[in-house]
Design a protein around this motif. Structure first.
Motif, PDB file in Angstrom:
ATOM      1  N   PHE A  55       0.816  -1.217   0.000  1.00 46.65           N
ATOM      2  CA  PHE A  55       0.000   0.000   0.000  1.00 46.65           C
ATOM      3  C   PHE A  55       0.852   1.271   0.000  1.00 46.65           C
ATOM      4  O   PHE A  55       0.308   2.373   0.098  1.00 46.65           O
ATOM      5  N   ALA A  56       2.154   1.119  -0.113  1.00 50.64           N
ATOM      6  CA  ALA A  56       3.043   2.282  -0.012  1.00 50.64           C
ATOM      7  C   ALA A  56       2.783   3.308  -1.109  1.00 50.64           C
ATOM      8  O   ALA A  56       3.014   4.508  -0.909  1.00 50.64           O
ATOM      9  N   HIS A  57       2.294   2.879  -2.279  1.00 53.41           N
ATOM     10  CA  HIS A  57       2.032   3.823  -3.370  1.00 53.41           C
ATOM     11  C   HIS A  57       0.649   4.461  -3.256  1.00 53.41           C
ATOM     12  O   HIS A  57       0.333   5.392  -3.999  1.00 53.41           O
ATOM     13  N   ARG A  58      -0.178   3.969  -2.330  1.00 53.54           N
ATOM     14  CA  ARG A  58      -1.538   4.491  -2.179  1.00 53.54           C
ATOM     15  C   ARG A  58      -1.731   5.309  -0.904  1.00 53.54           C
ATOM     16  O   ARG A  58      -2.694   6.073  -0.798  1.00 53.54           O
ATOM     17  N   LEU A  59      -0.823   5.156   0.052  1.00 53.75           N
ATOM     18  CA  LEU A  59      -0.972   5.811   1.344  1.00 53.75           C
ATOM     19  C   LEU A  59       0.362   6.404   1.799  1.00 53.75           C
ATOM     20  O   LEU A  59       1.424   5.851   1.493  1.00 53.75           O
ATOM     21  N   PRO A  60       0.328   7.495   2.577  1.00 52.94           N
ATOM     22  CA  PRO A  60       1.561   8.046   3.161  1.00 52.94           C
ATOM     23  C   PRO A  60       1.964   7.227   4.392  1.00 52.94           C
ATOM     24  O   PRO A  60       1.694   7.598   5.531  1.00 52.94           O
ATOM     25  N   LEU A  61       2.612   6.113   4.154  1.00 48.07           N
ATOM     26  CA  LEU A  61       2.890   5.115   5.181  1.00 48.07           C
ATOM     27  C   LEU A  61       4.270   5.306   5.808  1.00 48.07           C
ATOM     28  O   LEU A  61       5.240   5.651   5.140  1.00 48.07           O
ATOM     29  N   ARG A  62       4.322   5.019   7.104  1.00 48.01           N
ATOM     30  CA  ARG A  62       5.581   4.801   7.801  1.00 48.01           C
ATOM     31  C   ARG A  62       5.445   3.445   8.492  1.00 48.01           C
ATOM     32  O   ARG A  62       4.560   3.254   9.331  1.00 48.01           O
ATOM     33  N   LEU A  63       6.282   2.499   8.130  1.00 49.27           N
ATOM     34  CA  LEU A  63       6.233   1.152   8.688  1.00 49.27           C
ATOM     35  C   LEU A  63       7.429   0.938   9.601  1.00 49.27           C
ATOM     36  O   LEU A  63       8.575   1.057   9.174  1.00 49.27           O
ATOM     37  N   LEU A  64       7.143   0.605  10.864  1.00 47.50           N
ATOM     38  CA  LEU A  64       8.185   0.260  11.822  1.00 47.50           C
ATOM     39  C   LEU A  64       7.994  -1.200  12.220  1.00 47.50           C
ATOM     40  O   LEU A  64       6.947  -1.555  12.767  1.00 47.50           O
ATOM     41  N   GLU A  65       8.963  -2.025  11.921  1.00 51.73           N
ATOM     42  CA  GLU A  65       8.909  -3.420  12.361  1.00 51.73           C
ATOM     43  C   GLU A  65       9.635  -3.520  13.700  1.00 51.73           C
ATOM     44  O   GLU A  65      10.858  -3.390  13.765  1.00 51.73           O
ATOM     45  N   ARG A  66       8.850  -3.759  14.757  1.00 54.26           N
ATOM     46  CA  ARG A  66       9.377  -3.761  16.125  1.00 54.26           C
ATOM     47  C   ARG A  66       8.915  -5.023  16.853  1.00 54.26           C
ATOM     48  O   ARG A  66       7.933  -5.010  17.589  1.00 54.26           O
ATOM     49  N   ARG A  67       9.632  -6.115  16.614  1.00 51.94           N
ATOM     50  CA  ARG A  67       9.256  -7.375  17.253  1.00 51.94           C
ATOM     51  C   ARG A  67       9.493  -7.365  18.756  1.00 51.94           C
ATOM     52  O   ARG A  67       9.022  -8.259  19.467  1.00 51.94           O
ATOM     53  N   ASP A  68      10.219  -6.357  19.245  1.00 48.04           N
ATOM     54  CA  ASP A  68      10.458  -6.236  20.682  1.00 48.04           C
ATOM     55  C   ASP A  68       9.277  -5.619  21.411  1.00 48.04           C
ATOM     56  O   ASP A  68       9.248  -5.621  22.648  1.00 48.04           O
ATOM     57  N   LEU A  69       8.310  -5.087  20.687  1.00 48.97           N
ATOM     58  CA  LEU A  69       7.162  -4.423  21.319  1.00 48.97           C
ATOM     59  C   LEU A  69       5.936  -5.316  21.175  1.00 48.97           C
ATOM     60  O   LEU A  69       5.364  -5.410  20.100  1.00 48.97           O
ATOM     61  N   GLY A  70       5.518  -5.944  22.261  1.00 47.74           N
ATOM     62  CA  GLY A  70       4.395  -6.861  22.185  1.00 47.74           C
ATOM     63  C   GLY A  70       3.036  -6.206  22.290  1.00 47.74           C
ATOM     64  O   GLY A  70       2.259  -6.180  21.340  1.00 47.74           O
ATOM     65  N   PRO A  71       2.677  -5.645  23.459  1.00 48.24           N
ATOM     66  CA  PRO A  71       1.313  -5.159  23.679  1.00 48.24           C
ATOM     67  C   PRO A  71       0.944  -4.012  22.736  1.00 48.24           C
ATOM     68  O   PRO A  71       1.784  -3.167  22.406  1.00 48.24           O
ATOM     69  N   TRP A  72      -0.318  -3.989  22.336  1.00 47.93           N
ATOM     70  CA  TRP A  72      -0.761  -2.916  21.435  1.00 47.93           C
ATOM     71  C   TRP A  72      -0.689  -1.566  22.128  1.00 47.93           C
ATOM     72  O   TRP A  72      -0.482  -0.535  21.486  1.00 47.93           O
ATOM     73  N   GLN A  73      -0.807  -1.565  23.468  1.00 43.75           N
ATOM     74  CA  GLN A  73      -0.727  -0.303  24.199  1.00 43.75           C
ATOM     75  C   GLN A  73       0.664   0.320  24.068  1.00 43.75           C
ATOM     76  O   GLN A  73       0.798   1.536  23.903  1.00 43.75           O
ATOM     77  N   THR A  74       1.698  -0.519  24.145  1.00 47.36           N
ATOM     78  CA  THR A  74       3.072  -0.030  24.007  1.00 47.36           C
ATOM     79  C   THR A  74       3.300   0.538  22.612  1.00 47.36           C
ATOM     80  O   THR A  74       3.900   1.611  22.438  1.00 47.36           O
ATOM     81  N   LYS A  75       2.829  -0.167  21.609  1.00 44.33           N
ATOM     82  CA  LYS A  75       2.993   0.297  20.228  1.00 44.33           C
ATOM     83  C   LYS A  75       2.210   1.585  19.997  1.00 44.33           C
ATOM     84  O   LYS A  75       2.680   2.494  19.287  1.00 44.33           O
ATOM     85  N   THR A  76       1.031   1.688  20.591  1.00 49.20           N
ATOM     86  CA  THR A  76       0.235   2.909  20.423  1.00 49.20           C
ATOM     87  C   THR A  76       0.922   4.098  21.075  1.00 49.20           C
ATOM     88  O   THR A  76       0.988   5.192  20.481  1.00 49.20           O
ATOM     89  N   ASN A  77       1.439   3.925  22.278  1.00 47.36           N
ATOM     90  CA  ASN A  77       2.152   5.020  22.940  1.00 47.36           C
ATOM     91  C   ASN A  77       3.339   5.484  22.102  1.00 47.36           C
ATOM     92  O   ASN A  77       3.571   6.692  21.944  1.00 47.36           O
ATOM     93  N   LEU A  78       4.085   4.550  21.554  1.00 47.60           N
ATOM     94  CA  LEU A  78       5.210   4.925  20.696  1.00 47.60           C
ATOM     95  C   LEU A  78       4.718   5.675  19.465  1.00 47.60           C
ATOM     96  O   LEU A  78       5.302   6.698  19.070  1.00 47.60           O
ATOM     97  N   GLY A  79       3.633   5.194  18.876  1.00 47.18           N
ATOM     98  CA  GLY A  79       3.092   5.845  17.694  1.00 47.18           C
ATOM     99  C   GLY A  79       2.691   7.281  17.950  1.00 47.18           C
ATOM    100  O   GLY A  79       2.961   8.176  17.134  1.00 47.18           O
ATOM    101  N   VAL A  80       2.040   7.526  19.082  1.00 53.28           N
ATOM    102  CA  VAL A  80       1.623   8.900  19.410  1.00 53.28           C
ATOM    103  C   VAL A  80       2.850   9.780  19.621  1.00 53.28           C
ATOM    104  O   VAL A  80       2.881  10.946  19.198  1.00 53.28           O
TER     105      VAL A  80
END
Length: 316
Positions: A55-80
């Protein structure tokens, strides 16, 4: 990105191969010029990331592959923390945007720039994307709401569907973001914190869809009854003191009955039909006036009806 986006979309994902293409399609159907889409992927393989990259050509995407971050709450805090926009929303890998989401966001933010949390209803869909109901908030529309008014209702039951709200990034950061120890009720807790941190408004406009299915955290997380109950009690006991004593006298009994009902319904879903009797007793113990308030704030009927419809269609 040359200009600051209107909205940053935070997507915490994990092993999302079954859903994420449909989710990203729903984003790509909207005007993308005002967006930043930040995908934080903790999947054990590259399968989800490979779909995202398509979808990189259709959306302004930033993809971070972070296998060290499990819970969705942790990933959301980082995203914000990483978000470029002043306003942010969350989109899980199994939920959707509906047409005109971006237009609605632009209008909401322009009409009420002082508001820190914009709430809205959402459609409820089954695993195949068919609508099975509507998830409402028991709030008056298009009025700026004070913290006490919102907490009196929100502490009875979390009525905020994660994909619908838009919030000010500064307000989120100021209140400390999500409590990562709350694996089940972190969203409930953050809405309560944001209600205190900034003005809130409710828009009676559906622009997102929340998917109910048997493998969602909403379902799997409720299978350990004692831990499920503890997660809800933590949020109640954390925020109840924010209300004046006059409000606590009626909010607390309704909130504790609501927790009892939620635990009983989870048990009934697992086959313990006697739990339905316990749920009924908890509600009736509130008396006529308390029962009416509880039914208003808990949205019990619509919550149960949506899940029953999904099960009846075989798409839960």
């Amino acid at each position: 990105m040359d200009e600051k986006p209107l909205l940053s979309v935070i997507m915490p994902v994990h092993a999302g191969e079954a859903w994420i293409a449909a989710t990203l399609d729903s984003l790509a159907d909207e005007p993308a010029g005002d967006l930043e889409v930040l995908v934080i992927d903790s999947s054990p393989t590259g399968a989800t990331a490979a779909i995202v990259e398509r979808f990189a050509h259709r959306l302004p995407l930033r993809l971070l592959e972070r296998r060290d971050l499990g819970p969705w709450q942790t990933k959301t805090n980082l995203g914000v923390e990483l978000a470029a926009a002043d306003h942010v929303c969350i989109l899980h890998q199994d939920d959707l945007w509906l047409p005109d989401r971006v237009a609605a966001a632009r209008r909401w933010l322009a009409d009420a720039p002082e508001v820190g949390l914009h709430l809205a209803p959402t459609a409820v869909i089954d695993r195949h994307g068919r609508r099975v109901g509507r998830w409402n908030c028991p709030l008056p529309a298009d009025e700026v709401l004070g913290a006490q008014f919102l907490l009196e209702r929100l502490l009875v039951q979390n009525f905020v569907s994660v994909p619908a709200p838009i919030f000010a990034r500064t307000a989120w950061l100021a209140c400390g973001g999500m409590d990562e120890k709350l694996w089940y009720t972190a969203d409930w807790d953050i809405w309560a914190k944001l209600a205190v941190a900034a003005p809130v408004i409710y828009h009676d406009e559906i622009t997102t869809a929340f998917r109910v299915h048997g493998s969602s955290l909403t379902v799997t997380g409720s299978r350990d009854a004692s831990e499920f109950q503890s997660q809800m009690q933590i949020v109640l006991e954390r925020h109840l003191p924010r209300l004046p004593a006059s409000s606590r006298r009626w909010v607390e009994p309704a909130a504790r009955a609501s927790i009892s009902v939620n635990v009983s319904l989870a048990a009934a879903s697992g086959g313990d039909l006697k739990a339905l009797v316990r749920a009924a007793r908890a509600v009736l113990s509130l008396g006529p006036r308390g029962t009416r308030r509880y039914l208003r704030d808990s949205r019990l009927r619509e919550r149960v009806t949506c899940r029953l419809r999904a099960k009846w269609t075989g798409a839960f």
